[in-house]
Write a protein that holds these residues in place. Sequence first.
Motif, PDB file in Angstrom:
ATOM      1  N   ILE A  15      -2.911   3.410   7.366  1.00 23.08           N
ATOM      2  CA  ILE A  15      -2.019   4.262   6.573  1.00 23.08           C
ATOM      3  C   ILE A  15      -2.691   4.779   5.308  1.00 23.08           C
ATOM      4  N   ILE A  16      -3.259   3.880   4.516  1.00 26.57           N
ATOM      5  CA  ILE A  16      -3.821   4.323   3.236  1.00 26.57           C
ATOM      6  C   ILE A  16      -5.345   4.238   3.205  1.00 26.57           C
ATOM      7  N   VAL A  17      -5.961   4.120   4.361  1.00 29.84           N
ATOM      8  CA  VAL A  17      -7.424   4.077   4.421  1.00 29.84           C
ATOM      9  C   VAL A  17      -7.982   5.367   3.803  1.00 29.84           C
ATOM     10  N   ASP A  18      -8.982   5.245   2.969  1.00 27.30           N
ATOM     11  CA  ASP A  18      -9.636   6.379   2.306  1.00 27.30           C
ATOM     12  C   ASP A  18      -8.719   7.165   1.369  1.00 27.30           C
ATOM     13  N   GLU A  22      -2.460   8.874  -5.797  1.00 30.55           N
ATOM     14  CA  GLU A  22      -1.072   8.801  -5.338  1.00 30.55           C
ATOM     15  C   GLU A  22      -0.726   9.868  -4.311  1.00 30.55           C
ATOM     16  N   THR A  23      -1.264  11.062  -4.470  1.00 30.80           N
ATOM     17  CA  THR A  23      -0.983  12.146  -3.536  1.00 30.80           C
ATOM     18  C   THR A  23      -1.492  11.799  -2.142  1.00 30.80           C
ATOM     19  N   GLU A  24      -2.705  11.257  -2.071  1.00 28.31           N
ATOM     20  CA  GLU A  24      -3.257  10.891  -0.772  1.00 28.31           C
ATOM     21  C   GLU A  24      -2.492   9.736  -0.137  1.00 28.31           C
ATOM     22  N   VAL A  25      -2.064   8.767  -0.949  1.00 24.64           N
ATOM     23  CA  VAL A  25      -1.256   7.660  -0.430  1.00 24.64           C
ATOM     24  C   VAL A  25       0.063   8.198   0.115  1.00 24.64           C
ATOM     25  N   SER A  26       0.694   9.099  -0.624  1.00 28.90           N
ATOM     26  CA  SER A  26       1.941   9.718  -0.183  1.00 28.90           C
ATOM     27  C   SER A  26       1.748  10.438   1.150  1.00 28.90           C
ATOM     28  N   MET A  27       0.669  11.172   1.271  1.00 33.25           N
ATOM     29  CA  MET A  27       0.389  11.892   2.509  1.00 33.25           C
ATOM     30  C   MET A  27       0.099  10.924   3.655  1.00 33.25           C
ATOM     31  N   GLY A  28      -0.592   9.816   3.369  1.00 38.72           N
ATOM     32  CA  GLY A  28      -0.857   8.806   4.391  1.00 38.72           C
ATOM     33  C   GLY A  28       0.427   8.236   4.963  1.00 38.72           C
ATOM     34  N   TRP A  29       1.375   7.925   4.086  1.00 41.98           N
ATOM     35  CA  TRP A  29       2.668   7.415   4.543  1.00 41.98           C
ATOM     36  C   TRP A  29       3.431   8.484   5.314  1.00 41.98           C
ATOM     37  N   GLU A  69       5.321  15.398   0.004  1.00 39.62           N
ATOM     38  CA  GLU A  69       5.229  14.897  -1.364  1.00 39.62           C
ATOM     39  C   GLU A  69       6.476  14.110  -1.749  1.00 39.62           C
ATOM     40  N   GLY A  70       7.477  14.087  -0.862  1.00 43.54           N
ATOM     41  CA  GLY A  70       8.717  13.369  -1.139  1.00 43.54           C
ATOM     42  C   GLY A  70       8.610  11.872  -0.947  1.00 43.54           C
TER      43      GLY A  70
END
Length: 115
Positions: A15-18, A22-29, A69-70
């Motif tokens: 999910i949060i690899v690489d 915060e934006t990338e973590v949000s997109m991973g989820w 982004e939500g």
Amino acid sequence: MLTKEEIQHKIDYEIIVDCYDETEVSMGWYYFFEENLEFPFKATVPLRKKDGSTEIKVVKVVALASDEEGITDNDFELEIENGEYLMDVSYSELTNIKASAQTREAFQIWDFWVK
């Protein structure tokens, strides 16, 4: 049900690899949910009436809210159908979720993440 170790492995390596902000973590989820939530499913949610009171309603959850982004550190939006109305509600508002094993597993992983 997944073990804590299995959940942590999925979060770290799927999910949060690489992810570096915060934006990338949000997109991973967002992409994890897009791939793992199976719609529609039923749940109950408190809906506010015009007079300010709330009523618990059984609704059909039909989609992940359209904005990646939500998804924040502690909640995200799903689109529900209530009669002829479509609206977004927070995952945290849903109770009594009746969904596939895959969807329940995705929620288990999310719940572990936010605790």
